[in-house]
Design a protein around this motif. Structure first.
Motif, short mmCIF file in Angstrom:
data_model
loop_
_atom_site.label_atom_id
_atom_site.label_comp_id
_atom_site.label_asym_id
_atom_site.label_seq_id
_atom_site.Cartn_x
_atom_site.Cartn_y
_atom_site.Cartn_z
N GLN A 256 87.49 52.73 44.58
CA GLN A 256 87.39 52.61 43.12
C GLN A 256 86.31 51.61 42.71
N CYS A 257 86.38 50.41 43.30
CA CYS A 257 85.50 49.32 42.86
C CYS A 257 84.04 49.57 43.27
N ALA A 258 83.83 50.06 44.48
CA ALA A 258 82.46 50.31 44.93
C ALA A 258 81.85 51.52 44.24
N THR A 259 82.67 52.51 43.92
CA THR A 259 82.16 53.66 43.19
C THR A 259 81.66 53.23 41.81
N LYS A 260 82.39 52.34 41.17
CA LYS A 260 81.94 51.82 39.87
C LYS A 260 80.61 51.08 40.01
N ILE B 85 79.75 48.76 53.72
CA ILE B 85 80.28 49.86 54.52
C ILE B 85 80.45 51.10 53.65
N PHE B 86 80.98 50.92 52.46
CA PHE B 86 81.20 52.06 51.55
C PHE B 86 79.88 52.62 51.05
N PHE B 87 78.95 51.73 50.69
CA PHE B 87 77.65 52.18 50.18
C PHE B 87 76.91 53.04 51.20
N LYS B 88 76.98 52.61 52.46
CA LYS B 88 76.25 53.34 53.51
C LYS B 88 76.70 54.80 53.59
N LYS B 89 78.00 55.02 53.39
CA LYS B 89 78.53 56.39 53.41
C LYS B 89 78.00 57.21 52.24
N HIS B 90 77.46 56.52 51.23
CA HIS B 90 76.96 57.21 50.04
C HIS B 90 75.45 57.06 49.90
N GLY B 91 74.78 56.84 51.03
CA GLY B 91 73.32 56.87 51.06
C GLY B 91 72.64 55.64 50.53
N ILE B 92 73.36 54.52 50.48
CA ILE B 92 72.76 53.26 50.01
C ILE B 92 72.78 52.25 51.15
N ASP B 93 71.60 51.80 51.56
CA ASP B 93 71.50 50.79 52.62
C ASP B 93 71.34 49.41 52.00
N ILE B 94 72.04 48.44 52.57
CA ILE B 94 71.99 47.07 52.07
C ILE B 94 71.50 46.14 53.18
N GLU B 95 70.62 45.22 52.82
CA GLU B 95 70.25 44.12 53.70
C GLU B 95 70.61 42.82 52.99
N PHE B 96 70.89 41.79 53.80
CA PHE B 96 71.35 40.52 53.24
C PHE B 96 70.40 39.40 53.63
N LEU B 97 70.09 38.54 52.68
CA LEU B 97 69.28 37.36 52.92
C LEU B 97 70.09 36.12 52.56
N TYR B 98 70.28 35.24 53.54
CA TYR B 98 71.00 33.99 53.34
C TYR B 98 70.10 32.81 53.69
N CYS B 99 70.36 31.67 53.08
CA CYS B 99 69.63 30.45 53.40
C CYS B 99 70.26 29.71 54.58
N LYS B 100 71.59 29.84 54.73
CA LYS B 100 72.28 29.05 55.74
C LYS B 100 73.52 29.78 56.23
N ASP B 101 73.73 29.76 57.55
CA ASP B 101 74.93 30.37 58.13
C ASP B 101 76.01 29.30 58.31
N LEU B 102 77.14 29.52 57.65
CA LEU B 102 78.28 28.61 57.79
C LEU B 102 79.43 29.33 58.51
N GLY B 103 79.09 30.10 59.52
CA GLY B 103 80.12 30.73 60.34
C GLY B 103 80.47 32.15 59.96
N MET C 11 68.73 54.94 48.45
CA MET C 11 68.52 53.65 47.80
C MET C 11 68.64 52.54 48.84
N LYS C 12 67.80 51.52 48.67
CA LYS C 12 67.82 50.38 49.58
C LYS C 12 67.89 49.10 48.75
N LEU C 13 68.87 48.25 49.05
CA LEU C 13 69.11 47.04 48.26
C LEU C 13 68.97 45.80 49.12
N LEU C 14 68.58 44.71 48.49
CA LEU C 14 68.64 43.39 49.12
C LEU C 14 69.59 42.53 48.32
N VAL C 15 70.55 41.91 49.01
CA VAL C 15 71.46 40.96 48.40
C VAL C 15 71.09 39.57 48.88
#
Length: 361
Positions: free
Chosen positions: A345-349, A24-42, A1-5
């Protein structure tokens, strides 16, 4: 699975800390995440080592990402611009909305246009936030409560020989009371100064630390007020502490016999609470919004009535002056995080929810 946040702000705050842990947890379970932001505040330093990060407002770039990166699902976090971008693409991927903003007026603004994308589910980090969101969406909208999780192998009680004592902040021989987070109206730094001023008038064995706030809109006001109230020596300010140093920061607070202090007017969750508790540091915070779901009064910390400066100071003294109580609170805090807020617990849910969403789509 591949997700965009998608979230508009790349900050060193609870939302990104929570998503860093999930990624980090998702990657160990075969889920890749990419992130899209409008602005970097550090916050780039805390995300770039765990996932691909895009920072752009360019609609052509964003449309290209959505059309060609083959995401199985998109998760929008409090970003109303995203509904326009998503409605302009042809993909039929499921869309989830994370509603994190605790102020109902701002949350309403952040949800404007969400009906364009027909979200399959809303996700909130607390029962309190579910109640807030339910005011703004249809009564039968699917809302899932999933707490933020903390990596208890990273945030943990460090042995003394593993604490980086040479990195900032440098400890003195005083007990530390630490405020961690932004300097803005909701986090209520003005109340922090009032508490610190009262403590300064009553104690000489305590010092306050303020951690973060480098990119905050009120940083200059904070500096000016700290100086005006002659609190520069009593409140030490560290505007930038790398995320990777935070377990060492909490270890120094605990080693001093200190605690953390929050003065916030409201939170949908509060990552610094579970980070501190995971490291065995008791929490003092106002008894508002989602905080009682996290901090158990007189068991993992102390909750004071909102705006009650004297009660906040007395809560600090109670924790700092009783070594037996301190260890009891410390151990109970660690146990509570392990039982309710560990990333496993939380990421598994969250993963189970995603799989259910994919089956139904």
């Amino acid at each position: 699975m591949k997700l965009l946040v998608i979230w508009r702000l790349l900050t060193v705050g609870g939302v990104n800390a929570g998503w860093r842990n999930r990624a980090i947890f998702f990657k160990k379970h075969g889920i890749d995440i990419e992130f899209l932001y409008c602005k970097d505040l550090g916050g780039l330093h805390m995300m770039k080592d765990v996932a691909a990060v895009y920072v752009t407002k360019d609609e052509k770039e964003i449309h290209h990402l959505l059309e060609y990166n083959h995401y199985d699902a998109v998760i929008v976090v409090d970003t109303n611009q995203a509904y326009k971008w998503l409605s302009q693409t042809n993909s039929r991927r499921p869309i989830l909305i994370e509603a994190r903003t605790p102020e109902i007026i701002k949350l309403k603004r952040n949800l404007e246009g969400f009906d364009k994308v027909n979200p399959v589910k809303f996700v909130v980090p607390s029962e309190h936030q579910r109640r807030v969101l339910s005011i703004l969406v249809k009564h039968n909208s699917p809302i899932e409560v999933i707490y933020n999780g903390v990596d208890t192998s990273f945030f943990r009680k460090l042995p003394e020989d593993q604490i980086d004592m040479m990195a900032d902040p440098i400890v003195s021989n005083k007990k530390i009371v630490a405020y961690i987070g932004r300097l803005d109206q909701r986090k209520n730094w003005k109340q922090l100064l009032k508490i610190a001023k009262l403590v300064q008038s009553e104690r000489d064995d305590i010092e306050f630390w303020v951690i973060g706030g480098d990119q905050s809109k009120d940083r200059i006001k904070f500096e000016n007020q700290r100086d005006k109230q002659q609190l520069n020596e009593f409140i030490k300010w560290f505007p930038v502490i790398p995320y990777q140093q935070m377990p060492h920061l909490y270890a120094k607070i605990k080693q001093s016999g200190g605690c953390t202090i929050a003065t916030t007017k409201g939170e949908s969750f509060g990552n610094t609470f579970i980070e501190a508790m995971a490291c065995g540091v008791p929490v003092v915070a106002p008894n508002v919004s989602s905080i009682p779901e996290i901090v158990v009064h007189k068991k993992t910390g102390y909750l004071f009535r909102e705006n009650n400066i004297k009660e906040a100071a007395e809560s600090i003294y109670t924790i700092l002056d009783d070594p037996f109580l301190y260890e009891h609170l410390s151990n109970a805090a660690i146990q509570r995080v392990n039982n309710h807020f560990s990333i496993s617990q939380c990421a598994t849910k969250y993963i189970d929810m995603l799989h259910n969403v994919m089956k139904e789509s």
